[in-house]
Design an enzyme around this catalytic site. Structure first.
Site, mmCIF file in Angstrom:
data_model
loop_
_atom_site.group_PDB
_atom_site.id
_atom_site.type_symbol
_atom_site.label_atom_id
_atom_site.label_comp_id
_atom_site.label_asym_id
_atom_site.label_seq_id
_atom_site.Cartn_x
_atom_site.Cartn_y
_atom_site.Cartn_z
ATOM 1 N N LYS A 131 0.863 -1.176 0.000
ATOM 2 C CA LYS A 131 0.000 0.000 0.000
ATOM 3 C C LYS A 131 0.896 1.222 0.000
ATOM 4 C CE LYS A 131 -2.212 1.707 3.648
ATOM 5 N NZ LYS A 131 -3.218 1.928 4.710
ATOM 6 N N HIS B 142 -12.351 11.824 10.811
ATOM 7 C CA HIS B 142 -12.973 11.016 9.756
ATOM 8 C C HIS B 142 -13.092 9.542 10.127
ATOM 9 C CE1 HIS B 142 -13.887 9.464 5.768
ATOM 10 N NE2 HIS B 142 -12.816 8.689 5.830
ATOM 11 N N THR C 296 -1.700 5.880 16.690
ATOM 12 C CA THR C 296 -0.243 6.045 16.658
ATOM 13 C C THR C 296 0.379 5.076 15.656
ATOM 14 O OG1 THR C 296 -0.198 6.808 18.941
ATOM 15 C CG2 THR C 296 1.857 5.976 18.044
ATOM 16 N N LYS D 123 4.387 9.988 17.586
ATOM 17 C CA LYS D 123 2.968 10.074 17.929
ATOM 18 C C LYS D 123 2.714 9.386 19.274
ATOM 19 C CE LYS D 123 0.383 10.415 13.573
ATOM 20 N NZ LYS D 123 -0.667 9.749 12.767
#
Length: 321
Positions: A67, A137, A221, A226
């Site tokens: 991906k 979202h 995360t 993060k």
């Protein structure tokens, strides 16, 4: 070569399809018949974007591919989804490109499936209150998937920016569940299950705010730096993950491991629970935490399902390549 465009995904792949595909690949990972390759994820120095690749190979399903995509924070102002991605699948026998699949909706569905799998296997059976931290979202996908795992009666929500709770309230209403906006202290004190889905670089939820018996699914995360919850919370919990290597390097566990509060070998692969090789939750008072980092094999699994469904329903676009 088969193309399954982004616009075809919504009417093609269901949340149940993604749950089954992701659960199966987590189990294969734990059996060591499926493997993720090292993640590439970088700030590109343009449009404040993060861009990268996740890839892997599943010897059971023969899913091979990657991906490509990432996060463009300015996209919402352009009417686009901030998360953009495409999945490319290759024939494991020849290396030829088999398919290109729109990955935006699939990413949201597979991420929600992962947290839902953790709730199904780790949350207390009597869980009735669901806490949601984050209202962006992906939060609606997370909530919809989570509500199917236990008989939840209330949803408690918190978000850094007020006024973004419409999508969560709508989903709760669709399921006939009470929806309340609360502060973090109340959310932690009352929730049986907590899902975090933010892009935070500083801990939001503190260890002292979480009560015994809670299950947490930390899903935001996926990059160095993060952090959604305090590192001390992982030290107090039994920590599960999709893949330990990602959990300790780019996942929620990176901070607890780096500070010596959590040993990497104490983190449990969720696939071992699915396969029955680990008991999962062992007591009603145990805090369990799933560190969902998002692995390439999830993307390949749901994209493969999309291709199979598109071919069977005559919706696949085939081009010479």
């Amino acid at each position: 070569m088969i193309i399954v465009p982004e616009g075809a995904i919504e009417g093609l792949v269901t949340a149940a399809d993604c749950f089954a595909a992701v659960e199966k690949v987590f189990a294969a990972m734990a059996r060591r018949t499926a493997r993720n390759f090292p993640v590439v994820r970088e700030a590109i120095g343009h449009a404040e974007a993060l861009y990268g690749f996740k890839s892997g190979f599943d010897r059971e399903s023969l899913a091979l591919g990657l991906k490509a995509g990432g996060f463009w924070p300015g996209n919402a102002a352009k009417g686009l989804t901030n998360h953009q991605s495409t999945v490319f699948l290759f024939d494991a026998d020849t290396g030829r490109c088999r398919a290109a699949v729109g990955g935006n909706l699939l990413t949201a569905l597979r991420t929600a499936a992962a947290s839902a799998i953790s709730i199904r296997h780790l949350a207390r059976p009597d869980s009735r209150v669901l806490g949601m931290i984050g209202a962006g979202h992906q939060s609606a996908f997370q909530l919809r998937a989570a509500l199917g795992q236990r008989t939840f009666e209330r949803v408690l929500a918190w978000n850094l920016h007020p006024g973004m709770f419409g999508r969560l309230a709508t989903v709760a209403g669709e399921h006939g569940v009470t929806f309340e906006v609360v502060d973090l202290d109340q959310l932690g004190a009352e929730a049986d299950v907590i899902v975090t889905i933010t892009s935070s670089f500083a801990p939001i939820l503190k260890a002292a705010q979480v009560r015994p018996g809670t299950h947490l699914a930390c899903m935001g995360t996926d990059t160095r730096g993060k952090q959604e919850v305090e590192a001390e919370l992982l030290a107090a919990a039994t920590v599960f993950t999709d893949e330990v290597a990602q959990s300790t390097s780019i996942g929620e566990a990176q901070h607890a491991v780096a500070s010596g509060l959590l040993a990497a070998d104490a983190i449990v692969e969720i696939g071992t629970v699915i396969n029955g090789d680990h008991p999962g939750r062992t007591s009603a008072g145990e805090i369990t935490l799933f560190d969902g980092t998002g692995v390439g094999l999830q993307d390949l699994a749901v994209a493969s399902a999309a291709v199979d469904l598109a071919v069977s329903k005559g919706l696949a676009v085939e081009v010479a390549f």
